[in-house]
Design an enzyme around this catalytic site. Structure first.
Site, PDB file in Angstrom:
ATOM      1  N   ALA A  32       0.869  -1.183   0.000  1.00  0.00           N
ATOM      2  CA  ALA A  32       0.000   0.000   0.000  1.00  0.00           C
ATOM      3  C   ALA A  32       0.906   1.233   0.000  1.00  0.00           C
ATOM      4  O   ALA A  32       0.786   2.124   0.850  1.00  0.00           O
ATOM      5  CB  ALA A  32      -0.966  -0.010   1.181  1.00  0.00           C
ATOM      6  N   HIS A  34       3.043   4.592  -0.633  1.00  0.00           N
ATOM      7  CA  HIS A  34       2.757   6.003  -0.877  1.00  0.00           C
ATOM      8  C   HIS A  34       4.095   6.730  -1.012  1.00  0.00           C
ATOM      9  O   HIS A  34       5.166   6.095  -0.915  1.00  0.00           O
ATOM     10  CB  HIS A  34       1.904   6.585   0.264  1.00  0.00           C
ATOM     11  CG  HIS A  34       2.446   6.259   1.628  1.00  0.00           C
ATOM     12  ND1 HIS A  34       3.601   6.822   2.126  1.00  0.00           N
ATOM     13  CD2 HIS A  34       2.012   5.399   2.582  1.00  0.00           C
ATOM     14  CE1 HIS A  34       3.836   6.340   3.330  1.00  0.00           C
ATOM     15  NE2 HIS A  34       2.890   5.469   3.632  1.00  0.00           N
ATOM     16  N   HIS A  37       7.006   5.898   1.355  1.00  0.00           N
ATOM     17  CA  HIS A  37       7.813   4.717   1.031  1.00  0.00           C
ATOM     18  C   HIS A  37       8.756   5.024  -0.129  1.00  0.00           C
ATOM     19  O   HIS A  37       9.910   4.612  -0.140  1.00  0.00           O
ATOM     20  CB  HIS A  37       6.918   3.545   0.583  1.00  0.00           C
ATOM     21  CG  HIS A  37       6.009   3.010   1.637  1.00  0.00           C
ATOM     22  ND1 HIS A  37       4.649   3.163   1.593  1.00  0.00           N
ATOM     23  CD2 HIS A  37       6.277   2.307   2.770  1.00  0.00           C
ATOM     24  CE1 HIS A  37       4.108   2.564   2.644  1.00  0.00           C
ATOM     25  NE2 HIS A  37       5.061   2.052   3.378  1.00  0.00           N
ATOM     26  N   GLN A  61       2.700  -9.248  13.480  1.00  0.00           N
ATOM     27  CA  GLN A  61       2.815  -7.940  14.137  1.00  0.00           C
ATOM     28  C   GLN A  61       1.457  -7.261  14.346  1.00  0.00           C
ATOM     29  O   GLN A  61       1.396  -6.139  14.830  1.00  0.00           O
ATOM     30  CB  GLN A  61       3.785  -7.033  13.384  1.00  0.00           C
ATOM     31  CG  GLN A  61       3.299  -6.498  12.061  1.00  0.00           C
ATOM     32  CD  GLN A  61       4.385  -5.707  11.354  1.00  0.00           C
ATOM     33  OE1 GLN A  61       5.312  -6.269  10.806  1.00  0.00           O
ATOM     34  NE2 GLN A  61       4.288  -4.387  11.366  1.00  0.00           N
ATOM     35  N   GLY A 149      11.311   4.597   8.091  1.00  0.00           N
ATOM     36  CA  GLY A 149      10.719   5.939   8.169  1.00  0.00           C
ATOM     37  C   GLY A 149      10.575   6.399   9.618  1.00  0.00           C
ATOM     38  O   GLY A 149      10.151   5.620  10.483  1.00  0.00           O
ATOM     39  N   GLN A 155       9.312   2.063  16.359  1.00  0.00           N
ATOM     40  CA  GLN A 155       9.715   0.896  15.568  1.00  0.00           C
ATOM     41  C   GLN A 155      11.179   1.014  15.144  1.00  0.00           C
ATOM     42  O   GLN A 155      11.920   0.032  15.159  1.00  0.00           O
ATOM     43  CB  GLN A 155       8.818   0.767  14.332  1.00  0.00           C
ATOM     44  CG  GLN A 155       9.305  -0.285  13.342  1.00  0.00           C
ATOM     45  CD  GLN A 155       8.328  -0.538  12.220  1.00  0.00           C
ATOM     46  OE1 GLN A 155       7.409  -1.336  12.367  1.00  0.00           O
ATOM     47  NE2 GLN A 155       8.520   0.097  11.078  1.00  0.00           N
ATOM     48  N   SER A 187       0.627   7.695   5.406  1.00  0.00           N
ATOM     49  CA  SER A 187       0.522   6.367   5.995  1.00  0.00           C
ATOM     50  C   SER A 187      -0.404   5.528   5.122  1.00  0.00           C
ATOM     51  O   SER A 187      -1.375   6.054   4.562  1.00  0.00           O
ATOM     52  CB  SER A 187      -0.095   6.490   7.397  1.00  0.00           C
ATOM     53  OG  SER A 187      -0.585   5.237   7.826  1.00  0.00           O
ATOM     54  N   ARG A 189      -2.476   3.510   6.159  1.00  0.00           N
ATOM     55  CA  ARG A 189      -3.786   3.469   6.816  1.00  0.00           C
ATOM     56  C   ARG A 189      -4.662   4.668   6.447  1.00  0.00           C
ATOM     57  O   ARG A 189      -5.880   4.602   6.604  1.00  0.00           O
ATOM     58  CB  ARG A 189      -3.623   3.375   8.334  1.00  0.00           C
ATOM     59  CG  ARG A 189      -3.189   1.996   8.792  1.00  0.00           C
ATOM     60  CD  ARG A 189      -3.211   1.844  10.288  1.00  0.00           C
ATOM     61  NE  ARG A 189      -2.974   0.466  10.704  1.00  0.00           N
ATOM     62  CZ  ARG A 189      -1.779  -0.091  10.825  1.00  0.00           C
ATOM     63  NH1 ARG A 189      -0.691   0.612  10.589  1.00  0.00           N
ATOM     64  NH2 ARG A 189      -1.656  -1.361  11.196  1.00  0.00           N
TER      65      ARG A 189
HETATM   66  O1  PAF Z   1       6.744  -0.401   8.981  1.00  0.00           O
HETATM   67  C1  PAF Z   1       6.332  -1.392   8.347  1.00  0.00           C
HETATM   68  O2  PAF Z   1       5.782  -1.282   7.249  1.00  0.00           O
HETATM   69  C2  PAF Z   1       6.501  -2.769   8.964  1.00  0.00           C
HETATM   70  O3  PAF Z   1       6.376  -2.719  10.350  1.00  0.00           O
HETATM   71  C3  PAF Z   1       7.820  -3.465   8.566  1.00  0.00           C
HETATM   72  C4  PAF Z   1       9.029  -2.722   9.056  1.00  0.00           C
HETATM   73  C5  PAF Z   1       7.867  -3.590   7.046  1.00  0.00           C
HETATM   74  C6  PAF Z   1       7.854  -4.873   9.151  1.00  0.00           C
HETATM   75  O4  PAF Z   1       6.758  -5.633   8.726  1.00  0.00           O
END
Ligand code: PAF
Length: 282
Positions: A32, A34, A37, A61, A149, A155, A187, A189
């Site tokens: 997904a 954007h 990324h 996760q 990011g 994270q 994002s 989302r």
């Molecule tokens: O940030 C994300 O998109 C995810 O948490 C990652 C780092 C790809 C791990 O699945």
């Protein structure tokens, strides 16, 4: 761009490339895609000979099964964006490829304090899942540089900790959060927000900006409480607004006027949970 679905196949590809000793930049994603990324791909492109991206919606996760089921998937568009950005290889594995021993037999990581606060507190198990998948990805794609990011501030810290614990020879490169013109952090989302929610969503970045401009040494509790109240008035259900030490994520109640701080926020708009953060002295 070459697309690989099997770990063994991308392994052979990377082995062949290694003969020329290339620097490899790796961008792990859940798709997904954007512009945020794509900015990671572009950073990787500017510093490395080989750029590899992965798209894998990692089941381990997600602490909320509904969030997993509703995670947006836009694979055709993702491939198009990656090709345009000059990505060399895309790893697109299935669950069995990432978890060959099954979803039950997973390693755990001694993340300590980092998984007890903020996202760790509200999303139990989430960071273990992130570490499991990123560790496995880095075994399959042994990159020189890993691009992450800043949008996922905690994270980034957790992944750095996992890399340190596992002694992996990879440098992490943290890229700034990209924002829409009104300030909303980009994002995946955001795609799930309807028009009304999208208009309200900007309040998160406004709130963080307000904290940044109002910050004064001393007690920070009023600033944080006012931020939560403001978000809830707008229609959010707020998990937290916190101010923390930007290097350790220690939560700060009283600021000495010197410590480097970050404000972090997580809040639901309907079923969509948004997170954002802002360095307060940058
Ligand atoms: O940030 C994300 O998109 C995810 O948490 C990652 C780092 C790809 C791990 O699945």
């Amino acid at each position: 761009m070459i697309i690989f679905k099997k770990a063994a196949d991308i392994g052979i590809f990377l082995q062949q490339k290694r003969q020329n000793n290339p620097k490899t930049g790796f961008v792990p994603t859940m798709g997904a895609l954007h512009q945020g990324h794509i900015s990671l791909i572009e950073s990787a492109r500017s510093k490395n000979d080989l750029v590899v991206c992965s798209i894998f919606v990692n089941p381990t996760q997600f602490n909320d099964p509904k969030d997993f089921q509703n995670y947006p998937i836009t694979i055709e568009n993702d491939i198009d964006l990656l090709e345009k950005a000059g990505c060399d290889a895309l790893f697109l594995p299935a669950v069995e490829e990432m978890y060959p021993a099954g979803l039950e037999n997973k390693k755990t990581y001694a993340l300590g304090y980092l998984e007890t606060v903020l996202e760790g507190r509200y999303r139990p198990g989430h960071f273990q899942g992130v570490c499991q998948v990123v560790h496995r990805l880095l075994t399959i794609v042994p990159a020189d540089r890993l691009y992450l990011g800043q949008k996922d501030f905690q994270q980034c810290m957790v992944i750095r900790k996992m890399i340190e614990l596992e002694n992996l020879p990879v440098e992490t490169v943290i890229c700034p959060t990209l924002r829409e013109t009104d300030g909303l952090a980009m994002s995946s989302r955001n795609m799930r927000l309807d028009k009304e929610a999208r208009e309200k969503a900007v309040e998160i970045s406004r709130t963080l900006l307000h904290i940044k401009s109002s910050l004064k040494a001393g007690d920070l509790s009023e600033l944080k409480t006012a931020a939560v109240e403001q978000l809830n008035r707008t229609g959010f259900k707020t998990d937290y607004v916190e101010i923390a030490d930007a290097d350790t994520l220690e939560l700060i109640g009283r600021w000495d006027g010197k410590q480097k701080l970050v404000a972090l926020c997580a809040a639901f708009l309907g079923e969509v949970r948004l997170i954002d953060n802002m360095l307060l002295q940058a």
